[in-house]
Write an enzyme that holds these catalytic residues in place. Structure first.
Site, PDB file in Angstrom:
ATOM      1  N   HIS A 284       0.806  -1.062  -0.338  1.00 22.11           N
ATOM      2  CA  HIS A 284      -0.255  -0.457  -0.209  1.00 22.11           C
ATOM      3  C   HIS A 284       0.982   1.072   0.123  1.00 22.11           C
ATOM      4  O   HIS A 284       1.134   2.001   1.390  1.00 22.11           O
ATOM      5  CB  HIS A 284      -1.156  -0.299   1.284  1.00 22.11           C
ATOM      6  CG  HIS A 284      -1.723   0.784   1.480  1.00 22.11           C
ATOM      7  ND1 HIS A 284      -3.526   0.866   1.392  1.00 22.11           N
ATOM      8  CD2 HIS A 284      -2.052   2.680   1.175  1.00 22.11           C
ATOM      9  CE1 HIS A 284      -3.875   1.622   0.871  1.00 22.11           C
ATOM     10  NE2 HIS A 284      -3.043   3.417   1.387  1.00 22.11           N
TER      11      HIS A 284
ATOM     12  N   ASP B 299       2.144   4.013   2.788  1.00 24.73           N
ATOM     13  CA  ASP B 299       0.777   4.747   2.317  1.00 24.73           C
ATOM     14  C   ASP B 299       1.515   5.830   1.327  1.00 24.73           C
ATOM     15  O   ASP B 299       1.843   5.599   0.448  1.00 24.73           O
ATOM     16  CB  ASP B 299      -0.112   5.269   3.219  1.00 24.73           C
ATOM     17  CG  ASP B 299      -1.730   5.677   2.712  1.00 24.73           C
ATOM     18  OD1 ASP B 299      -1.292   5.468   1.360  1.00 24.73           O
ATOM     19  OD2 ASP B 299      -2.498   6.232   3.711  1.00 24.73           O
TER      20      ASP B 299
ATOM     21  N   ASP C 224      -5.314   3.580  -9.306  1.00 21.54           N
ATOM     22  CA  ASP C 224      -7.048   4.195  -8.501  1.00 21.54           C
ATOM     23  C   ASP C 224      -7.645   4.839  -8.881  1.00 21.54           C
ATOM     24  O   ASP C 224      -7.478   6.162  -9.788  1.00 21.54           O
ATOM     25  CB  ASP C 224      -5.757   5.076  -7.545  1.00 21.54           C
ATOM     26  CG  ASP C 224      -6.800   5.573  -6.439  1.00 21.54           C
ATOM     27  OD1 ASP C 224      -8.383   5.537  -6.859  1.00 21.54           O
ATOM     28  OD2 ASP C 224      -6.329   6.397  -5.779  1.00 21.54           O
TER      29      ASP C 224
ATOM     30  N   HIS D  35       1.677   4.873  -2.149  1.00 20.26           N
ATOM     31  CA  HIS D  35       0.969   5.694  -3.732  1.00 20.26           C
ATOM     32  C   HIS D  35       1.987   6.329  -4.270  1.00 20.26           C
ATOM     33  O   HIS D  35       3.451   7.217  -3.618  1.00 20.26           O
ATOM     34  CB  HIS D  35      -0.286   7.065  -2.877  1.00 20.26           C
ATOM     35  CG  HIS D  35      -1.433   5.925  -2.264  1.00 20.26           C
ATOM     36  ND1 HIS D  35      -2.487   6.099  -3.069  1.00 20.26           N
ATOM     37  CD2 HIS D  35      -1.604   5.567  -1.648  1.00 20.26           C
ATOM     38  CE1 HIS D  35      -3.168   6.274  -2.438  1.00 20.26           C
ATOM     39  NE2 HIS D  35      -3.056   5.210  -0.822  1.00 20.26           N
TER      40      HIS D  35
ATOM     41  N   GLU E  20     -10.310   4.159   6.648  1.00 15.47           N
ATOM     42  CA  GLU E  20      -9.575   4.842   6.962  1.00 15.47           C
ATOM     43  C   GLU E  20     -10.740   5.978   7.708  1.00 15.47           C
ATOM     44  O   GLU E  20      -9.951   6.338   8.457  1.00 15.47           O
ATOM     45  CB  GLU E  20      -8.937   5.076   5.506  1.00 15.47           C
ATOM     46  CG  GLU E  20      -7.525   6.068   5.731  1.00 15.47           C
ATOM     47  CD  GLU E  20      -7.518   6.967   4.749  1.00 15.47           C
ATOM     48  OE1 GLU E  20      -7.813   6.172   3.390  1.00 15.47           O
ATOM     49  OE2 GLU E  20      -6.391   7.384   4.497  1.00 15.47           O
TER      50      GLU E  20
ATOM     51  N   GLY F 106      -8.597   8.081  -2.594  1.00 13.84           N
ATOM     52  CA  GLY F 106      -9.626   9.541  -2.257  1.00 13.84           C
ATOM     53  C   GLY F 106     -11.126   9.240  -1.374  1.00 13.84           C
ATOM     54  O   GLY F 106      -9.823   9.386  -0.529  1.00 13.84           O
TER      55      GLY F 106
ATOM     56  N   HIS G 270      -9.380   1.163  -0.189  1.00 11.31           N
ATOM     57  CA  HIS G 270      -9.527   2.045   0.801  1.00 11.31           C
ATOM     58  C   HIS G 270     -10.911   2.008   1.097  1.00 11.31           C
ATOM     59  O   HIS G 270     -11.719   1.439   0.833  1.00 11.31           O
ATOM     60  CB  HIS G 270      -8.712   3.015   0.266  1.00 11.31           C
ATOM     61  CG  HIS G 270      -7.351   3.258   0.269  1.00 11.31           C
ATOM     62  ND1 HIS G 270      -7.043   3.070  -0.947  1.00 11.31           N
ATOM     63  CD2 HIS G 270      -6.632   4.572   0.463  1.00 11.31           C
ATOM     64  CE1 HIS G 270      -5.728   3.629  -1.198  1.00 11.31           C
ATOM     65  NE2 HIS G 270      -5.093   4.427  -0.325  1.00 11.31           N
TER      66      HIS G 270
HETATM   67  N1  HPA Z   1      -6.580   7.144   1.360  1.00 10.76           N
HETATM   68  C1  HPA Z   1      -7.221   7.726   0.121  1.00 10.76           C
HETATM   69  N2  HPA Z   1      -6.509   8.439  -1.132  1.00 10.76           N
HETATM   70  C2  HPA Z   1      -5.168   8.610  -0.959  1.00 10.76           C
HETATM   71  C3  HPA Z   1      -4.502   7.961   0.218  1.00 10.76           C
HETATM   72  C4  HPA Z   1      -5.496   7.527   1.539  1.00 10.76           C
HETATM   73  O1  HPA Z   1      -4.919   7.048   2.316  1.00 10.76           O
HETATM   74  N3  HPA Z   1      -3.592   8.332  -0.058  1.00 10.76           N
HETATM   75  C5  HPA Z   1      -3.151   9.289  -1.765  1.00 10.76           C
HETATM   76  N4  HPA Z   1      -4.731   8.968  -1.867  1.00 10.76           N
HETATM   77 ZN    ZN Z   2      -3.938   5.322   0.806  1.00 11.57          ZN
END
Ligand code: HPA
Ligand code: ZN
Length: 348
Positions: free
Chosen positions: A26, A291, A150, A28, A212, A182, A209
């Site tokens: 995980h 992340d 994504d 980005h 969160e 997002g 996701h």
């Molecule tokens: N959550 C949602 N979107 C994201 C994240 C995340 O942790 N990091 C980068 N885009």
């Molecule tokens: Zn993320």
């Protein structure tokens, strides 16, 4: 235990952990960009952002208090600084250094094209850059990377479906699936059922996701409607015993990113209150990830050591978690076996 003994234990563990084959699942792509690179882009592309007049201001700006604030900066500063497809190539030096500094041998990396497409960048050309980037990472940094595109929940179903259609129209070997990142509050999982059904029918992996920034119902929707193979974060599952039992029984991995959660503050503001240990104790299949390491000033090694230093996990538990990250990766079984066997030689 005496303080000096604990420090010595932490040093020993850090050495062992570093040497292990590690995977990160995980991560980005744009969250890996170093302040140096963003600063280079700001100057090269003659950009002006409120409150950013030095390189140091970039990281300070990410002292955010919730996910919505984070996403605003992510889209409107980080992603907005890439003005051409070629600018994306600058990311691979940062990625290579990151993987090397953490001895990560395999990573699955999210790439979120929505903002770039809105800025006029071409999807096919971006795929050429990403494909070349994966080659550079293999040849120069001796790590393997794959991408999860994504499709984004921030801009609605039509945008997400159009992203999936681009993935399908430009299939390149490093892209193995889709993710859903997002705004969790503004883009409920249920809205994206058709995107996930189509991706799965086309043989793509699917992750999302959830949990969160929203409660356990968001995780339930993600498993029940999207049938995602893994859940990004998933930490609010801790509030629902039935959900934890379900996730444990189905062995659905949660991609937990502790430091990221402390920034966005939805379910923990200090590491001592983070739900990761309770989830682990309830036999949920948790994995550990970073992340957006540059933006949160962290790394995979830092995440493991944070959990050790705050006595959330023991050395043995952390070694098990390294194996969980390998098992949860979209790698062939024989490759996972090889990585784990090599690790057992180091730990035995
Ligand atoms: N959550 C949602 N979107 C994201 C994240 C995340 O942790 N990091 C980068 N885009
Ligand atoms: Zn993320």
């Amino acid at each position: 235990m005496a303080y000096e003994d604990f420090v010595k234990q932490a040093d020993d563990l850090q050495n062992i952990l570093f040497n292990l084959n590690k995977t990160e699942i995980h991560l980005h792509l744009e969250g890996l960009v170093s302040p140096d690179t963003i600063w280079e882009l700001i100057q090269k592309n003659n950009l002006h952002y409120d409150g950013i007049t030095t390189k140091e201001d970039i990281v300070c700006k990410f002292n955010i208090k919730n996910l919505e604030q984070f996403l605003d900066l992510y889209i409107n500063i980080i992603q907005s600084s890439f003005k051409s497809e070629a600018d994306l190539a600058l990311l691979f030096k940062d990625m290579g250094s990151y993987l090397q500094e953490n001895h990560i041998v395999y990573a699955e990396v999210f790439f979120a094209p929505s903002k770039f497409l809105k800025m006029g960048l071409d999807y096919g050309l971006m795929m050429d850059i990403l494909t070349e980037g994966a080659k550079i990472i293999q040849e120069t940094y001796h790590a393997e990377i794959k991408f999860l595109v994504d499709v984004s929940r921030t801009f609605g179903l039509e945008n997400a479906m159009s992203n999936l259609d681009l993935v399908l129209a430009h299939r390149v070997p490093p892209v193995i699936g889709i993710g859903l990142g997002g705004s969790e509050q503004n883009g409920p999982a249920k809205d994206f059922v058709t995107v996930f059904d189509k991706a799965r029918a086309e043989g793509l992996h699917t992750v999302a996701h959830a949990g969160e920034d929203m409660g356990p119902e968001s995780v339930w929707d993600t498993v029940n409607y999207l049938h995602a193979e893994r859940i990004g974060h998933g930490i609010s599952s801790v509030l629902d015993e039935k959900l934890m039992d379900y996730l444990a029984e189905k062995r659905i991995p949660l991609e937990v990113c502790p430091t990221s959660n402390l920034f966005t503050q939805a379910y923990a503001s200090v590491i001592e209150d983070h739900p990761v240990k309770k989830l682990f104790d309830k036999h949920v299949n948790v994995t550990i990830n970073s992340d957006d390491p540059s933006l949160f000033s962290t790394s995979l090694m830092n995440e493991y050591m944070l959990l050790f230093k705050h006595q959330i996990f023991t050395k043995e538990e952390l070694l098990l978690l390294v194996e969980r990250n390998i098992d949860a990766a979209f790698l062939p079984e024989e490759k996972k076996k090889k990585l784990k066997e090599e690790n057992r030689i180091i730990t035995s």
